[in-house]
Design an enzyme around this catalytic site. Structure first.
Site, PDB file in Angstrom:
ATOM      1  N   ASP A 189       1.548  19.351 -21.199  1.00  0.00           N
ATOM      2  CA  ASP A 189       0.801  18.108 -21.417  1.00  0.00           C
ATOM      3  C   ASP A 189       1.722  17.228 -22.260  1.00  0.00           C
ATOM      4  OD1 ASP A 189      -0.696  15.984 -22.296  1.00  0.00           O
ATOM      5  OD2 ASP A 189      -2.528  17.137 -22.570  1.00  0.00           O
ATOM      6  N   PHE A 212     -19.106  13.329 -26.515  1.00  0.00           N
ATOM      7  CA  PHE A 212     -18.682  12.400 -27.574  1.00  0.00           C
ATOM      8  C   PHE A 212     -18.553  10.970 -27.060  1.00  0.00           C
ATOM      9  CE2 PHE A 212     -14.352  12.142 -25.980  1.00  0.00           C
ATOM     10  CZ  PHE A 212     -14.236  13.322 -25.280  1.00  0.00           C
ATOM     11  N   PHE A 264      -7.653  20.255 -25.253  1.00  0.00           N
ATOM     12  CA  PHE A 264      -7.982  18.844 -25.283  1.00  0.00           C
ATOM     13  C   PHE A 264      -9.228  18.670 -24.406  1.00  0.00           C
ATOM     14  CE2 PHE A 264      -8.014  14.423 -23.976  1.00  0.00           C
ATOM     15  CZ  PHE A 264      -8.105  13.854 -25.235  1.00  0.00           C
ATOM     16  N   THR A 265     -10.058  17.699 -24.754  1.00  0.00           N
ATOM     17  CA  THR A 265     -11.396  17.576 -24.154  1.00  0.00           C
ATOM     18  C   THR A 265     -11.354  17.540 -22.622  1.00  0.00           C
ATOM     19  OG1 THR A 265     -11.197  15.192 -24.502  1.00  0.00           O
ATOM     20  CG2 THR A 265     -12.393  16.438 -26.182  1.00  0.00           C
ATOM     21  N   ARG A 321     -13.436  13.757 -34.337  1.00  0.00           N
ATOM     22  CA  ARG A 321     -12.778  14.867 -33.644  1.00  0.00           C
ATOM     23  C   ARG A 321     -13.202  16.142 -34.340  1.00  0.00           C
ATOM     24  NH1 ARG A 321     -10.268  13.019 -28.676  1.00  0.00           N
ATOM     25  NH2 ARG A 321     -12.488  13.175 -28.388  1.00  0.00           N
ATOM     26  N   LYS A 350      -0.021   6.192 -23.389  1.00  0.00           N
ATOM     27  CA  LYS A 350       0.204   6.468 -24.816  1.00  0.00           C
ATOM     28  C   LYS A 350       1.685   6.256 -25.133  1.00  0.00           C
ATOM     29  CE  LYS A 350      -3.919   9.204 -24.810  1.00  0.00           C
ATOM     30  NZ  LYS A 350      -4.330   9.162 -23.405  1.00  0.00           N
ATOM     31  N   TYR A 384       0.838  -1.207   0.000  1.00  0.00           N
ATOM     32  CA  TYR A 384       0.000   0.000   0.000  1.00  0.00           C
ATOM     33  C   TYR A 384       0.873   1.257   0.000  1.00  0.00           C
ATOM     34  CZ  TYR A 384      -3.684   3.309   0.855  1.00  0.00           C
ATOM     35  OH  TYR A 384      -4.542   4.359   0.715  1.00  0.00           O
TER      36      TYR A 384
HETATM   37  N1  F0G Z   1      -4.055  14.996 -22.891  1.00  0.00           N
HETATM   38  C1  F0G Z   1      -4.016  14.541 -24.152  1.00  0.00           C
HETATM   39  C2  F0G Z   1      -3.272  15.305 -25.177  1.00  0.00           C
HETATM   40  C3  F0G Z   1      -4.692  13.350 -24.483  1.00  0.00           C
HETATM   41  O1  F0G Z   1      -4.640  12.916 -25.738  1.00  0.00           O
HETATM   42  C4  F0G Z   1      -5.398  12.656 -23.480  1.00  0.00           C
HETATM   43  C5  F0G Z   1      -6.139  11.447 -23.791  1.00  0.00           C
HETATM   44  C6  F0G Z   1      -5.406  13.175 -22.178  1.00  0.00           C
HETATM   45  C7  F0G Z   1      -4.723  14.348 -21.920  1.00  0.00           C
HETATM   46  C8  F0G Z   1      -6.164  12.510 -21.064  1.00  0.00           C
HETATM   47  O2  F0G Z   1      -5.500  11.390 -20.652  1.00  0.00           O
HETATM   48  O3  F0G Z   1      -7.069   9.526 -21.227  1.00  0.00           O
HETATM   49  O4  F0G Z   1      -5.138   9.181 -19.691  1.00  0.00           O
HETATM   50  O5  F0G Z   1      -7.083  10.489 -18.958  1.00  0.00           O
HETATM   51  N2  F0G Z   1      -6.405  11.092 -24.947  1.00  0.00           N
HETATM   52  C9  F0G Z   1      -7.047   9.867 -25.388  1.00  0.00           C
HETATM   53  C10 F0G Z   1      -7.267   9.922 -26.869  1.00  0.00           C
HETATM   54  C11 F0G Z   1      -8.256   9.490 -24.624  1.00  0.00           C
HETATM   55  O6  F0G Z   1      -7.871   8.980 -27.403  1.00  0.00           O
HETATM   56  O7  F0G Z   1      -6.830  10.872 -27.512  1.00  0.00           O
HETATM   57  P1  F0G Z   1      -6.250  10.079 -20.098  1.00  0.00           P
END
Ligand code: F0G
Length: 468
Positions: free
Chosen positions: A226, A460, A135-136, A393, A269, A83
């Site tokens: 990021d 989305f 980014f979303t 997108r 990623k 832990y």
């Molecule tokens: N920043 C970027 C540039 C991303 O592409 C993503 C995730 C995140 C932050 C968030 O990270 O998913 O680990 O919580 N992108 C994925 C995509 C979901 O399909 O582009 P996460």
């Protein structure tokens, strides 16, 4: 993975192949046209709602879907699932310090966990957070903390036909204009993404980041990185920016990170693990605050939502992600797919990005107005044709303005064909190319869509549609 028997190349052309061989495979299921037509209807024309079993080639995302190496799998067996104070945490921490330069590391379950903690600590209600495109999840966390995102990427990034080599660059004059309007004290940090996802996987140059560093120093504003796709960005710098041809991806990654103050990482990623992320910084006080919050939202500060085995796989994945040969094959495969499409007249975002090829849905479906979500419709049609799953997108992903509730109508209305790392072969890419061409030939038969149900946030992911 290269299938050179199908490739013709001249004597002078230098060919490449992946720096690995395959030890284990996962069998794929092939579905019929009728099954796919039913599946997409059941999914409300949203590829996020398809079952993976119904997908043949999955290009939805590059997130959490990479193939781990034998070394990473061996690392999984070395998980210290304590832990507190897991030895894997210290290995991961040291690797992040050594490869990415940051002093303090707070693990999180994935990138958005880090974005949540970052935004809660640094963004106050009424603040503005400039970034090189949104980014979303990143923007949503800024908004939930009371901030407003401001796009400061160069104009070329919004033009799918511009071949600017660094479309991820920040336009400093847009930052100046923001400071004039709201004052530097309302800007807690500039959010800089490497290899900007929503712009089409486009890199920022080292030169631009250096200028931004000076700009931020002069105004006492932080840079938060990021770094989700930093190694891909570093590869483009090596290939395109003067003075970097002889530097390794590893060296360039370090230099990029060292120009920034803190970072959020979605490590599923670049670093080829199935889950994980972290928040990193050089400021001790900020680190203390982050440790206080990580225990609320993620877990103790030495695991933060990750299993010990996943931290070990991440530590190893980081070292593999910055190898030049890996990166050449990684981006080389994306470029292969993009070039084969472009050769056949498919309109794509140029230059070809690092993690994905982006189709220009507006150019492919000129008969569908943006209000009827042409990229969403194109993504659904691609699935039906051959079982290739891709992602919208465009306007659906952009969502609504939180103040006016109006739909954002982004200039880029794209479909993303995202390549998982070390997963598919070049022959898979050829199947994808053929399918895209077939769908383009019958583009006039594709209908626009309207929402059948629309979630309030990140619509989305779970929204459903019906044909207009
Ligand atoms: N920043 C970027 C540039 C991303 O592409 C993503 C995730 C995140 C932050 C968030 O990270 O998913 O680990 O919580 N992108 C994925 C995509 C979901 O399909 O582009 P996460």
């Amino acid at each position: 993975m290269t299938n050179q028997s199908q490739t013709s190349f001249s004597e002078t052309q230098k060919v490449w192949a992946e720096p690995f061989k395959i030890k284990m495979v996962e069998l794929l299921k092939v579905t019929t046209l009728e099954e796919r037509q039913q599946a997409i209807k059941n999914a409300g024309y949203n590829t996020f709602l398809l079952k993976s079993d119904d997908v043949y080639i999955d290009l939805l995302t590059d997130s959490g879907v990479g193939a781990m190496s034998d070394r990473q799998w061996a690392g999984m067996m070395m998980g210290d699932e304590a832990y507190a104070g897991s030895s894997n945490f210290y290995h991961m921490e040291k690797t992040i310090q050594d490869y990415y330069s940051y002093k303090y590391i707070v693990p999180t379950h994935q990138g958005r966990g880090a974005e949540n903690i970052l935004s809660q600590i640094l963004v106050k209600p009424g603040d503005y957070v400039p970034g090189n495109m949104y980014f979303t999840t990143t923007r949503l966390h800024q908004e939930l903390a009371g901030g407003t995102f401001v796009d400061v990427i160069i104009d070329e990034a919004h033009d799918p036909l511009s071949t600017h080599p660094f479309k991820g660059n920040v336009d400093l004059s847009k930052l100046d204009a923001l400071v004039d309007k709201v004052g530097a004290e309302k800007i807690p940090y500039v959010c800089v993404a490497t290899c900007v996802n929503m712009a089409g996987g486009q890199p920022i140059s080292m030169g631009n980041l250096r200028e931004l560093r000076v700009w931020c120093n002069n105004r006492n504003i932080r840079i938060v990185h990021d770094m989700t796709r930093v190694a891909e960005n570093a590869y483009f710098i090596q290939q395109r920016e003067q003075g970097y041809a002889d530097k390794s991806v590893k060296e360039i990654v370090y230099e990029l990170c060292a120009l920034t103050d803190a970072a959020t990482m979605s490590s599923n990623k670049d670093a080829m693990v199935n889950i994980g992320g972290f928040l990193a910084m050089n400021d001790e006080k900020f680190y203390d605050q982050a440790c206080d919050l990580v225990v609320v939202y993620e877990g103790l500060h030495t695991y933060g939502g990750m299993a010990g085995r996943d931290m070990e796989a991440l530590a190893i994945g980081i070292t593999e992600s910055v190898q030049d040969a890996h990166m050449q094959a990684r981006v080389g495969q994306v470029e292969y797919l993009g070039n084969e499409l472009a050769k056949r007249g498919v309109p794509i975002v140029l230059p070809i990005g690092g993690h994905a090829v982006f189709l220009d849905a507006r150019a492919i479906l000129p008969h569908i107005p943006q209000e009827q979500y042409p990229a969403q419709a194109l993504a659904a049609a691609l699935y039906v044709d051959a079982g290739v799953r891709v992602m919208e997108r465009g306007a659906v992903s952009a969502g609504r303005n939180k103040q006016t509730s109006e739909n954002y109508m982004p200039k880029l209305e794209l479909v993303r064909l995202t390549l998982p790392r070390r997963v598919y072969t070049q022959a898979h890419m050829d199947v994808v190319v053929q399918s895209v061409c077939r769908v383009m030939e019958q583009a006039d038969k594709i209908k626009g869509l309207r929402f059948a149900s629309e979630p309030d946030v990140l619509r989305f992911f779970r929204g459903t549609f019906e044909e207009v």
